[in-house]
Design a protein around this motif. Structure first.
Motif, mmCIF file in Angstrom:
data_model
loop_
_atom_site.group_PDB
_atom_site.id
_atom_site.type_symbol
_atom_site.label_atom_id
_atom_site.label_comp_id
_atom_site.label_asym_id
_atom_site.label_seq_id
_atom_site.Cartn_x
_atom_site.Cartn_y
_atom_site.Cartn_z
ATOM 1 N N ARG A 190 45.809 37.448 35.165
ATOM 2 C CA ARG A 190 46.795 36.834 34.281
ATOM 3 C C ARG A 190 47.458 37.830 33.344
ATOM 4 N NH1 ARG A 190 42.658 33.314 35.216
ATOM 5 N NH2 ARG A 190 43.236 31.174 35.785
ATOM 6 N N ASP A 191 46.718 38.842 32.905
ATOM 7 C CA ASP A 191 47.238 39.731 31.866
ATOM 8 C C ASP A 191 48.133 40.830 32.410
ATOM 9 O OD1 ASP A 191 45.643 38.256 30.167
ATOM 10 O OD2 ASP A 191 44.030 39.738 30.099
ATOM 11 N N ARG A 192 47.834 41.354 33.607
ATOM 12 C CA ARG A 192 48.491 42.583 34.048
ATOM 13 C C ARG A 192 49.102 42.523 35.438
ATOM 14 N NH1 ARG A 192 44.979 47.785 33.711
ATOM 15 N NH2 ARG A 192 47.016 48.633 34.243
ATOM 16 N N HIS A 244 51.520 38.047 36.832
ATOM 17 C CA HIS A 244 52.033 37.272 35.697
ATOM 18 C C HIS A 244 52.546 35.908 36.154
ATOM 19 C CE1 HIS A 244 52.806 41.513 34.061
ATOM 20 N NE2 HIS A 244 51.762 41.018 33.406
ATOM 21 N N GLU A 290 53.127 41.726 39.861
ATOM 22 C CA GLU A 290 53.789 42.852 39.205
ATOM 23 C C GLU A 290 53.691 44.051 40.148
ATOM 24 O OE1 GLU A 290 54.986 46.143 37.303
ATOM 25 O OE2 GLU A 290 52.836 46.026 37.746
ATOM 26 N N GLN A 306 53.245 42.937 25.473
ATOM 27 C CA GLN A 306 53.325 41.762 26.343
ATOM 28 C C GLN A 306 53.395 42.189 27.799
ATOM 29 O OE1 GLN A 306 54.990 38.306 25.212
ATOM 30 N NE2 GLN A 306 54.365 38.643 23.120
ATOM 31 N N GLY A 307 52.643 41.498 28.621
ATOM 32 C CA GLY A 307 52.604 41.816 30.034
ATOM 33 C C GLY A 307 51.573 42.858 30.397
ATOM 34 N N ARG A 333 47.970 39.489 25.523
ATOM 35 C CA ARG A 333 47.290 38.234 25.840
ATOM 36 C C ARG A 333 45.783 38.430 25.987
ATOM 37 N NH1 ARG A 333 45.076 35.402 29.866
ATOM 38 N NH2 ARG A 333 45.559 33.175 30.054
ATOM 39 N N TRP A 347 56.211 33.895 32.327
ATOM 40 C CA TRP A 347 56.524 33.914 33.757
ATOM 41 C C TRP A 347 55.829 32.733 34.414
ATOM 42 C CZ3 TRP A 347 54.342 37.873 30.983
ATOM 43 C CH2 TRP A 347 55.050 39.071 30.843
ATOM 44 N N THR A 402 56.822 47.000 33.248
ATOM 45 C CA THR A 402 56.473 46.045 34.288
ATOM 46 C C THR A 402 57.727 45.511 34.980
ATOM 47 O OG1 THR A 402 56.444 44.250 32.659
ATOM 48 C CG2 THR A 402 54.359 45.331 33.129
#
Length: 552
Positions: free
Chosen positions: A200-202, A205, A210, A268-269, A273, A449, A521
């Protein structure tokens, strides 16, 4: 811990370490600048594999607290540190000559920490550089090795038996995994900008893979004499949250050691988070969260931050220190670049936050307080967008996660990917930029996203302002029918003055594309085709749900 793996890891050949200016595996010991420096100390893991670590300790003292950094980035290397000086398209906010040459990428400066009475140990993870084994990233094996490292360090004659973990980014993310294994001698962690859920974090998304940052990252992190996990291929093979990703999202509730978690709104991304989720879900009786409005590297190395880091570790790694006297939650509320207010809170999410809805009005491109008449707007999924504005009549602080409920439709594809941004406009309608992904100055308030086939929600974990998507299966997206989807918009904190505007952007591609030389990202494999239609008003209550903080 018994490690069982029910998936096959895709590997690639490692890049020979010598191509990364690797000085070799030979053990050495010297005295320099008041430190004893031991390079390539061999540490056995429980399965017989040996990892290499560098130990930097005060020359004339023993029985000292130990600070461990743990990553595949290279315990010897300043190659990445020099990135501070080499960036052409962005500004990281500092120079490499601000650190001693003993400093590893994103780790504490050993010269500073040894002078303060700590031992610094930098470890190369399994399979990286000269460490034996196969290189995997953020894995359960990596966490288990971290347990063994901690316990070995605690038993050394120069150690007082108490170990803490420090560092930024990977050096922070690895702390969540190691702490969840509960090594008895790990007494405190200081994850500074560290993702805790690699899906979820990296990597995925909102369920959208990514592709750019991870590809660049893999090319710069694959120095090994054996094999290296191909994280890009694994993300392609594992589009849903399955056992592979579960092994890269440690059970944060198992963490009981004191936690001092720090992150910036602008990461962020990558890390914002996950750092906040790590703080929220850790079971630690003693834990702190600090969220800043600045660039992460200068903030980590600035004198005041280092002093706080050392105060935290002294409180838990020594006998004669004062308690760590900090508020439980400290945040910087942004107004514009370089302008923010520092405030303390008792909890996160903030206890007295008032949940507010603004409804999308597609007919007028507005966010309104009362549900409007039904209308629909559309945009070309490849290069179009919809914009919705709300001008505040009074000063309004928005702090926390947000949820965007959209009734969307596609007539041209069997899925659609949504890219969402929150922006701030000044009283003249000019967008106010904020720091973003560590090096950029032209970013948003917040991002979100969602791949709409991943719209299913976990009702037990979702809240009004933070939807939780299991990402464990795809739901059909029928052509030509409006369907409801809720997008998670990542945590942020911004004060909108009276007369200023909150802008919501919805589109089908990256909201902030960057110069070719940058490593931000990007998501280049979307499911989009044709137009996206957004329905609003009666019958289709598309809305932005966000937390408003009462005036303090």
């Amino acid at each position: 811990m018994n490690l069982t793996v029910d998936y096959t890891i895709a590997y690639r050949l490692g890049i020979p370490p010598e191509e990364g200016n690797y000085p070799g595996d030979a053990y050495s010991r010297r005295r320099e600048n008041g430190m004893i420096i031991e390079r390539n100390v061999s540490v056995p893991m429980r399965d017989g594999v040996r990892l290499l670590v560098d130990v930097l300790r005060p020359a004339d003292a023993t029985r000292l607290p130990v600070i461990l950094t743990y990553s595949p980035y290279g315990k010897h290397s300043r190659k990445s540190v020099d990135m501070f000086d080499q960036s052409k398209a962005a500004d990281p906010g500092m120079r490499s000559d601000q650190l001693s040459h003993y400093t590893v990428w994103e780790g504490p400066d050993p010269l500073v920490w040894c002078r303060a009475g700590f031992v610094v140990v930098n470890a190369d993870s399994r399979g990286s550089w000269g460490s034996q084994g196969t290189l995997t990233f953020f894995s359960a094996q990596e966490a288990q090795d971290g347990y063994d490292l901690v316990e070995w360090l605690a038993g050394q004659p120069w150690s007082n038996g108490r170990v803490g973990m420090s560092g930024v980014s990977y050096l922070a993310s690895s702390q969540w995994g190691v702490a969840a294994t509960r090594p008895p001698s790990l007494k405190a962690i200081n994850p500074w900008e560290g993702a805790s859920d690699q899906y979820r974090d990296r990597s995925m998304h909102g369920g959208i893979q990514e592709t750019r940052f991870r590809s660049w990252w893999l090319e710069t992190t694959s120095f090994s004499r054996t094999r290296v996990e191909d994280v890009v291929e694994m993300a392609t093979r594992h589009p849903f949250f399955d056992k592979y990703w579960e092994d890269r999202a440690p059970d944060l509730a198992k963490i009981e050691v004191p936690v001092y978690a720090v992150v910036g709104w602008g990461d962020q991304g990558i890390h914002t988070r996950g750092t906040i989720e790590g703080y929220k879900r850790a079971s630690s009786a003693d834990k702190w969260l600090e969220v800043h409005a600045r660039l992460k590297w200068p903030y980590f190395y600035r004198e005041e931050s280092v002093r706080r880091q050392q105060e935290f570790f002294r409180a838990y790694l020594t006998d004669d220190a004062l308690p760590f006297d900090r508020p439980g939650v400290s945040i910087e509320v942004r107004e514009r670049p370089g302008e923010f207010t520092t405030r303390t809170e008792g909890a996160w999410p903030i206890d007295d936050a008032q949940v507010r809805d603004l409804y999308l009005d597609a007919a007028n491109g507005a966010l309104v307080s009362e549900l409007p008449a039904g209308a629909a707007g559309s945009y070309a999924s490849q290069d179009g967008r919809l914009v919705f504005d709300h001008r505040f009549d009074a000063d309004t602080e928005v702090t926390g996660s947000m949820a965007l409920t959209l009734w969307v439709q596609t007539d041209d594809a069997d899925d659609l990917d949504l890219f969402v941004a929150i922006e701030k406009l000044d009283a003249d309608g000019v967008r106010i930029p904020f720091s973003y992904q560590s090096m950029f100055a032209d970013g948003p308030v917040a991002l979100g996203w969602l791949r709409v086939s991943h719209r299913e929600l976990d009702p037990e974990r979702s809240t009004d302002t933070q939807p939780w998507h299991p990402h464990d299966r795809a739901l059909p997206v029928p052509k030509g029918e409006p369907i409801e989807a809720v997008v998670e918009i990542l945590p942020s904190s911004t004060l909108f003055r009276a007369g200023e505007t909150l802008r919501l952007v919805v589109q089908g591609r990256e909201v902030y594309p960057f110069h070719e030389e940058t490593v931000a990202t990007e998501h280049e494999r979307t499911r989009n085709a044709g137009e996206h239609i957004v329905h609003s008003g009666r019958g289709h209550q598309s809305r932005l749900t966000f937390p408003v903080i009462p005036p303090r």
